[in-house]
Design an enzyme around this catalytic site. Structure first.
Site, PDB file in Angstrom:
ATOM      1  N   MET A  32     -33.393   4.545  16.130  1.00  0.00           N
ATOM      2  CA  MET A  32     -31.968   4.880  16.231  1.00  0.00           C
ATOM      3  C   MET A  32     -31.500   4.784  17.683  1.00  0.00           C
ATOM      4  O   MET A  32     -30.440   5.305  18.040  1.00  0.00           O
ATOM      5  CB  MET A  32     -31.703   6.275  15.668  1.00  0.00           C
ATOM      6  CG  MET A  32     -32.004   6.356  14.167  1.00  0.00           C
ATOM      7  SD  MET A  32     -31.073   7.635  13.323  1.00  0.00           S
ATOM      8  CE  MET A  32     -31.603   9.098  14.205  1.00  0.00           C
ATOM      9  N   GLY A  33     -32.301   4.145  18.534  1.00  0.00           N
ATOM     10  CA  GLY A  33     -31.872   3.952  19.919  1.00  0.00           C
ATOM     11  C   GLY A  33     -32.130   5.175  20.784  1.00  0.00           C
ATOM     12  O   GLY A  33     -32.895   6.055  20.405  1.00  0.00           O
ATOM     13  N   ALA A  34     -31.491   5.191  21.960  1.00  0.00           N
ATOM     14  CA  ALA A  34     -31.806   6.196  22.996  1.00  0.00           C
ATOM     15  C   ALA A  34     -33.322   6.168  23.217  1.00  0.00           C
ATOM     16  O   ALA A  34     -34.011   7.184  23.141  1.00  0.00           O
ATOM     17  CB  ALA A  34     -31.299   7.584  22.621  1.00  0.00           C
ATOM     18  N   LEU A  35     -33.815   4.963  23.459  1.00  0.00           N
ATOM     19  CA  LEU A  35     -35.257   4.706  23.462  1.00  0.00           C
ATOM     20  C   LEU A  35     -35.968   5.439  24.602  1.00  0.00           C
ATOM     21  O   LEU A  35     -35.439   5.575  25.705  1.00  0.00           O
ATOM     22  CB  LEU A  35     -35.516   3.199  23.563  1.00  0.00           C
ATOM     23  CG  LEU A  35     -34.909   2.340  22.452  1.00  0.00           C
ATOM     24  CD1 LEU A  35     -35.300   0.864  22.643  1.00  0.00           C
ATOM     25  CD2 LEU A  35     -35.333   2.826  21.067  1.00  0.00           C
ATOM     26  N   HIS A  36     -37.170   5.922  24.288  1.00  0.00           N
ATOM     27  CA  HIS A  36     -38.007   6.623  25.269  1.00  0.00           C
ATOM     28  C   HIS A  36     -39.449   6.120  25.124  1.00  0.00           C
ATOM     29  O   HIS A  36     -39.702   5.167  24.356  1.00  0.00           O
ATOM     30  CB  HIS A  36     -37.908   8.141  25.073  1.00  0.00           C
ATOM     31  CG  HIS A  36     -38.126   8.591  23.649  1.00  0.00           C
ATOM     32  ND1 HIS A  36     -39.316   8.409  22.982  1.00  0.00           N
ATOM     33  CD2 HIS A  36     -37.287   9.183  22.748  1.00  0.00           C
ATOM     34  CE1 HIS A  36     -39.222   8.900  21.758  1.00  0.00           C
ATOM     35  NE2 HIS A  36     -37.992   9.366  21.583  1.00  0.00           N
ATOM     36  N   GLY A  38     -41.912   7.196  23.555  1.00  0.00           N
ATOM     37  CA  GLY A  38     -42.426   7.205  22.181  1.00  0.00           C
ATOM     38  C   GLY A  38     -42.102   5.891  21.483  1.00  0.00           C
ATOM     39  O   GLY A  38     -42.971   5.269  20.858  1.00  0.00           O
ATOM     40  N   HIS A  39     -40.839   5.469  21.595  1.00  0.00           N
ATOM     41  CA  HIS A  39     -40.451   4.180  21.017  1.00  0.00           C
ATOM     42  C   HIS A  39     -41.236   3.041  21.689  1.00  0.00           C
ATOM     43  O   HIS A  39     -41.676   2.102  21.025  1.00  0.00           O
ATOM     44  CB  HIS A  39     -38.954   3.935  21.212  1.00  0.00           C
ATOM     45  CG  HIS A  39     -38.061   4.967  20.588  1.00  0.00           C
ATOM     46  ND1 HIS A  39     -37.317   5.855  21.326  1.00  0.00           N
ATOM     47  CD2 HIS A  39     -37.791   5.244  19.293  1.00  0.00           C
ATOM     48  CE1 HIS A  39     -36.617   6.623  20.511  1.00  0.00           C
ATOM     49  NE2 HIS A  39     -36.883   6.284  19.272  1.00  0.00           N
ATOM     50  N   LYS A 152     -44.772  11.500  14.875  1.00  0.00           N
ATOM     51  CA  LYS A 152     -43.879  12.619  15.214  1.00  0.00           C
ATOM     52  C   LYS A 152     -43.041  13.031  14.009  1.00  0.00           C
ATOM     53  O   LYS A 152     -42.796  14.206  13.782  1.00  0.00           O
ATOM     54  CB  LYS A 152     -42.995  12.192  16.375  1.00  0.00           C
ATOM     55  CG  LYS A 152     -42.543  13.326  17.217  1.00  0.00           C
ATOM     56  CD  LYS A 152     -41.116  13.324  17.334  1.00  0.00           C
ATOM     57  CE  LYS A 152     -40.222  14.362  17.485  1.00  0.00           C
ATOM     58  NZ  LYS A 152     -38.886  13.788  17.309  1.00  0.00           N
ATOM     59  N   ARG A 190     -33.396  13.580  20.901  1.00  0.00           N
ATOM     60  CA  ARG A 190     -32.605  14.821  20.882  1.00  0.00           C
ATOM     61  C   ARG A 190     -32.975  15.771  22.024  1.00  0.00           C
ATOM     62  O   ARG A 190     -32.230  16.742  22.265  1.00  0.00           O
ATOM     63  CB  ARG A 190     -32.746  15.539  19.541  1.00  0.00           C
ATOM     64  CG  ARG A 190     -32.064  14.806  18.397  1.00  0.00           C
ATOM     65  CD  ARG A 190     -31.973  15.644  17.135  1.00  0.00           C
ATOM     66  NE  ARG A 190     -31.091  15.042  16.144  1.00  0.00           N
ATOM     67  CZ  ARG A 190     -31.480  14.250  15.140  1.00  0.00           C
ATOM     68  NH1 ARG A 190     -32.754  13.955  14.993  1.00  0.00           N
ATOM     69  NH2 ARG A 190     -30.598  13.751  14.298  1.00  0.00           N
TER      70      ARG A 190
HETATM   71  P1  AMP Z   1     -35.843   7.612  16.062  1.00  0.00           P
HETATM   72  O1  AMP Z   1     -35.173   6.656  16.997  1.00  0.00           O
HETATM   73  O2  AMP Z   1     -35.854   9.018  16.556  1.00  0.00           O
HETATM   74  O3  AMP Z   1     -35.376   7.466  14.641  1.00  0.00           O
HETATM   75  O4  AMP Z   1     -37.369   7.192  16.050  1.00  0.00           O
HETATM   76  C1  AMP Z   1     -37.755   5.873  15.795  1.00  0.00           C
HETATM   77  C2  AMP Z   1     -39.249   5.836  15.600  1.00  0.00           C
HETATM   78  O5  AMP Z   1     -39.877   6.304  16.787  1.00  0.00           O
HETATM   79  C3  AMP Z   1     -39.717   6.736  14.460  1.00  0.00           C
HETATM   80  O6  AMP Z   1     -40.742   6.074  13.740  1.00  0.00           O
HETATM   81  C4  AMP Z   1     -40.232   7.934  15.183  1.00  0.00           C
HETATM   82  O7  AMP Z   1     -41.254   8.616  14.478  1.00  0.00           O
HETATM   83  C5  AMP Z   1     -40.798   7.309  16.446  1.00  0.00           C
HETATM   84  N1  AMP Z   1     -40.906   8.317  17.498  1.00  0.00           N
HETATM   85  C6  AMP Z   1     -39.932   9.152  17.936  1.00  0.00           C
HETATM   86  N2  AMP Z   1     -40.416   9.991  18.871  1.00  0.00           N
HETATM   87  C7  AMP Z   1     -41.727   9.675  19.032  1.00  0.00           C
HETATM   88  C8  AMP Z   1     -42.779  10.181  19.846  1.00  0.00           C
HETATM   89  N3  AMP Z   1     -42.594  11.201  20.687  1.00  0.00           N
HETATM   90  N4  AMP Z   1     -43.997   9.625  19.728  1.00  0.00           N
HETATM   91  C9  AMP Z   1     -44.214   8.596  18.861  1.00  0.00           C
HETATM   92  N5  AMP Z   1     -43.265   8.077  18.072  1.00  0.00           N
HETATM   93  C10 AMP Z   1     -42.037   8.602  18.146  1.00  0.00           C
END
Ligand code: AMP
Length: 283
Positions: A32-36, A38-39, A152, A190
């Site tokens: 969903m963007g706002a990449l960090h 983890g992404h 996560k 978040r």
């Molecule tokens: P989101 O953008 O929050 O929907 O996350 C996109 C993908 O990144 C999802 O598969 C999440 O589980 C993964 N993700 C988010 N935060 C982390 C993290 N801290 N470590 C590993 N994967 C993550």
């Protein structure tokens, strides 16, 4: 050069061309963007196991409840492009809402009723229906060989694995470990909502996870004891409100009374107006 793609037709055309060329595999990383970081770890995992990588960036309206943060969810398109490109993505798929929902959100849904009311699904009615729907659409549009998700979101992983199995999808679901900040906080888009004080309070989640892991390492297996240890951690942070603390089977999300290797211990809690989650797969 990373290509930015806005339409399903272009994405599908690109995927089919690279598959037709022979010897190529496509890894998809839905976000969903706002990449960090983890992404970034998911993009690197996709890069390591596939010849081509597509990152999707779509804040999916159908997975947000009416009183949730859809409108104010962090959006950072330029920074996301830079991160995706620097991690080696070939395509960034960033469709408009009308592109993924040509007849409007809610016209067709994918439901996983066996799992979607458990854990996060209990406090976020409709959330996993929205997640399953958008991920099914992304897999149909991109036709990837593998799709990469983060541990996560443990309940999301269970829902998507079940969906992929039940719908006989050809895409392999790959799950990557949780990436944390140096102090233990699981990275999340978040986290940007947190004030400095709340950032400190939020550490209750990862502390609860660590305590449970060390209790299990010492031989404790009983659900009430493990859950109580997390409750004690949260009791020391009165400004953090527990949503759930759960010991469940990682695939069915059903509560278990005794931890075995592979059991999921998951927590969700409110820090101010921000709902955070964390978990561990017990050894
Ligand atoms: P989101 O953008 O929050 O929907 O996350 C996109 C993908 O990144 C999802 O598969 C999440 O589980 C993964 N993700 C988010 N935060 C982390 C993290 N801290 N470590 C590993 N994967 C993550």
């Amino acid at each position: 050069m990373m290509q930015i793609v806005r339409t399903v037709a272009e994405l599908r055309c690109w995927s089919r061309a690279l598959h037709a060329a022979g010897g190529n595999t496509l890894g998809l990383v839905p976000t969903m963007g706002a990449l960090h970081a983890g992404h970034a770890s998911l993009i690197r995992a996709a890069r390591a196991s596939c010849t081509h990588v597509a990152v999707s960036l779509f804040v999916n309206p159908t997975q947000f409840g009416p009183h949730e943060d859809y409108a104010r969810y962090p959006r950072a398109f330029d920074a996301d492009c830079a991160l995706a490109e620097s991690e080696g993505a070939d395509v960034l798929f960033a469709p408009a809402v009308e592109e993924l929902y040509p007849n409007g959100p809610g016209s067709t849904f994918v439901e996983v009723p066996a799992l979607s009311d458990r854990l996060d699904g209990q406090s976020r009615p409709g959330h996993f229906r929205g997640v399953a729907t958008v991920v099914a659409k992304l897999l149909i549009a991109a036709e990837p060989d593998r799709a990469h998700f983060g541990q996560k979101d443990a309940a999301q992983v269970a829902v998507l694995r079940r969906m992929a199995a039940d719908l006989l999808l050809a895409t392999e679901i790959v799950v990557c470990p949780i990436i944390r900040d140096a102090d233990g906080l699981a990275l999340s888009s978040r986290n940007a909502y947190l004030t400095a004080a709340q950032r400190g309070q939020a550490l209750a989640l990862s502390r609860a996870i660590r305590d449970v892991e060390s209790l299990v390492a010492q031989g404790e297996r009983r659900a009430p004891m493990l859950i109580a240890s997390a409750q004690i951690v949260f009791a020391a942070e009165p400004d953090v409100r527990i949503d759930f603390i759960a010991l469940v089977d990682a695939a069915t999300l059903e509560p278990v009374s005794t931890a075995v290797p592979g059991t999921l211990f998951a927590v969700a809690a409110w820090v101010g107006a921000t709902r955070l989650i964390d978990n561990t797969i017990l050894r």
